[in-house]
Enzyme design. Structure first.
Site, mmCIF file in Angstrom:
data_model
loop_
_atom_site.group_PDB
_atom_site.id
_atom_site.type_symbol
_atom_site.label_atom_id
_atom_site.label_comp_id
_atom_site.label_asym_id
_atom_site.label_seq_id
_atom_site.Cartn_x
_atom_site.Cartn_y
_atom_site.Cartn_z
ATOM 1 N N GLY A 20 0.688 -1.194 0.337
ATOM 2 C CA GLY A 20 0.091 -0.042 -0.129
ATOM 3 C C GLY A 20 0.592 1.605 -0.205
ATOM 4 O O GLY A 20 0.471 2.288 0.421
ATOM 5 N N SER A 21 1.739 1.327 -0.580
ATOM 6 C CA SER A 21 2.382 2.109 -0.745
ATOM 7 C C SER A 21 2.283 3.915 -1.466
ATOM 8 O O SER A 21 2.044 4.722 -1.175
ATOM 9 C CB SER A 21 4.378 2.072 -0.779
ATOM 10 O OG SER A 21 4.326 1.908 -2.667
ATOM 11 N N ASN A 22 1.950 3.084 -2.795
ATOM 12 C CA ASN A 22 1.170 3.865 -3.875
ATOM 13 C C ASN A 22 -0.348 4.492 -2.785
ATOM 14 O O ASN A 22 -0.121 5.457 -3.227
ATOM 15 C CB ASN A 22 0.797 3.711 -5.267
ATOM 16 C CG ASN A 22 2.120 3.355 -5.890
ATOM 17 O OD1 ASN A 22 2.440 5.123 -5.891
ATOM 18 N ND2 ASN A 22 2.234 2.592 -6.724
ATOM 19 N N MET A 95 -3.434 -7.115 -7.992
ATOM 20 C CA MET A 95 -2.851 -7.731 -8.445
ATOM 21 C C MET A 95 -4.500 -9.065 -8.964
ATOM 22 O O MET A 95 -4.151 -10.167 -9.426
ATOM 23 C CB MET A 95 -2.198 -9.073 -7.766
ATOM 24 C CG MET A 95 -0.760 -8.003 -6.951
ATOM 25 S SD MET A 95 -0.011 -7.111 -8.569
ATOM 26 C CE MET A 95 1.345 -8.080 -9.221
ATOM 27 N N ASN A 112 -4.423 3.223 -13.398
ATOM 28 C CA ASN A 112 -3.624 2.127 -12.917
ATOM 29 C C ASN A 112 -1.826 2.312 -12.630
ATOM 30 O O ASN A 112 -2.092 3.588 -13.680
ATOM 31 C CB ASN A 112 -3.877 0.691 -13.409
ATOM 32 C CG ASN A 112 -2.870 0.304 -13.439
ATOM 33 O OD1 ASN A 112 -2.903 -0.415 -12.310
ATOM 34 N ND2 ASN A 112 -2.533 -1.149 -14.325
ATOM 35 N N HIS A 114 1.671 1.267 -13.682
ATOM 36 C CA HIS A 114 2.515 0.162 -13.368
ATOM 37 C C HIS A 114 3.635 0.275 -13.670
ATOM 38 O O HIS A 114 4.477 1.018 -13.573
ATOM 39 C CB HIS A 114 1.941 -0.696 -14.933
ATOM 40 C CG HIS A 114 2.772 -1.618 -15.618
ATOM 41 N ND1 HIS A 114 2.356 -2.648 -15.246
ATOM 42 C CD2 HIS A 114 3.930 -2.020 -16.064
ATOM 43 C CE1 HIS A 114 3.011 -3.615 -15.528
ATOM 44 N NE2 HIS A 114 3.912 -3.131 -16.451
ATOM 45 N N THR A 177 9.930 5.507 -5.672
ATOM 46 C CA THR A 177 10.023 6.305 -5.468
ATOM 47 C C THR A 177 9.428 7.530 -6.351
ATOM 48 O O THR A 177 8.824 8.291 -6.262
ATOM 49 C CB THR A 177 11.112 6.974 -5.039
ATOM 50 O OG1 THR A 177 11.766 5.416 -4.559
ATOM 51 C CG2 THR A 177 11.320 8.200 -4.524
#
Length: 193
Positions: A20-22, A95, A112, A114, A177
Site C-alpha cells: 500500500g505504499s502508493n 493484482m 492504474n 504500472h 519512489t
C-alpha cells in the site's frame, strides 16, 4: 472528466493487494487543498495486505473481497462502489484483472500505475525483464484501464535509468519512489488541474 465546481472532491476508491505504499502517497496527496480527490474506500483481495493499516490510520473504510469467484467478487465490488458513491478508481498494486463488463461499468474512471514504460513489459516481473534485456531505462506509467492488460491510454510516464549494479529489487525501490510522485501528477492531469 470534469471536476465539479466548488470544494466537492471526487470520491475515490483505491484498490491494493500488498504494502500500500502508493495508497499512502495518494492519501497524503488527497489531503492537499489542490487535490481533486477524496479517498473514501480501500478495497483489497488480500486480507493480509499490509496497506490495510492505512485504512485504520487515516480512518478510511476498508473492504476485503474474496476473488475465488470473480463474477461474485465483481458484483460485490460494484455494489460497494455504488453504495459509497465512488466516482474514481485508482488501482495501486492491485493484482487482479477485471472483466470487460466491470470495466464497462466504470469506463474512463479507472486509473492504474504500472512499474514499466508501457507498452513495454505488461504484466509481472517488469524489473527483471528490463534488466535481462539490458535496457538503459525503465520507469513507471499511469494509464486508463481498458479490457486489455496494461493497454489503456497512457496519462503520464517517468523514466528511471537502470544502473549497472541494479537488481530487480534495487530498481523496484527507485521506480517506486517515482511512482509516488507520478500518480498524483497524473490525477491532476486527468482533471486538467
Amino acid at each position: 472528466m470534469v471536476l465539479s465546481t466548488g470544494t466537492n472532491k471526487i470520491i475515490t476508491a483505491v484498490f491494493i493487494s500488498g504494502t500500500g505504499s502508493n495508497l499512502k502517497s495518494l492519501i497524503k496527496f488527497s489531503k492537499f487543498k489542490k487535490s481533486p480527490i477524496s479517498i473514501k474506500l480501500i478495497i483489497t483481495n488480500n486480507k493480509l495486505a499490509k496497506g490495510l493499516k492505512y485504512g485504520k490510520i487515516f480512518k478510511i473504510k476498508k473492504k476485503i473481497i474474496n476473488f475465488k469467484n470473480k463474477e461474485i467478487a465483481e458484483k460485490k465490488i460494484i455494489n460497494e462502489l455504488k453504495r459509497n458513491k465512488i466516482e474514481l478508481i485508482c488501482l495501486a498494486g492491485f493484482m487482479k484483472i477485471f472483466s470487460k463488463n466491470f470495466i464497462k461499468n466504470f469506463k474512463g474512471k479507472i486509473l492504474n500505475i504500472h512499474p514499466s514504460l508501457l507498452p513495454k513489459y505488461k504484466g509481472l516481473n517488469t524489473h527483471q525483464r528490463a534488466i535481462e534485456n539490458k535496457d538503459k531505462y525503465s520507469g513507471c506509467t499511469v494509464h486508463f484501464v481498458n479490457s486489455k492488460l496494461d493497454s489503456g491510454k497512457i496519462i503520464l510516464q517517468k523514466k528511471v535509468k537502470i544502473l549497472k549494479k541494479d537488481t530487480p529489487d534495487s530498481l523496484s525501490k527507485r521506480i517506486l519512489t517515482q511512482e509516488h510522485k507520478l500518480y498524483p501528477k497524473a490525477i491532476l492531469k486527468v482533471f486538467n488541474l
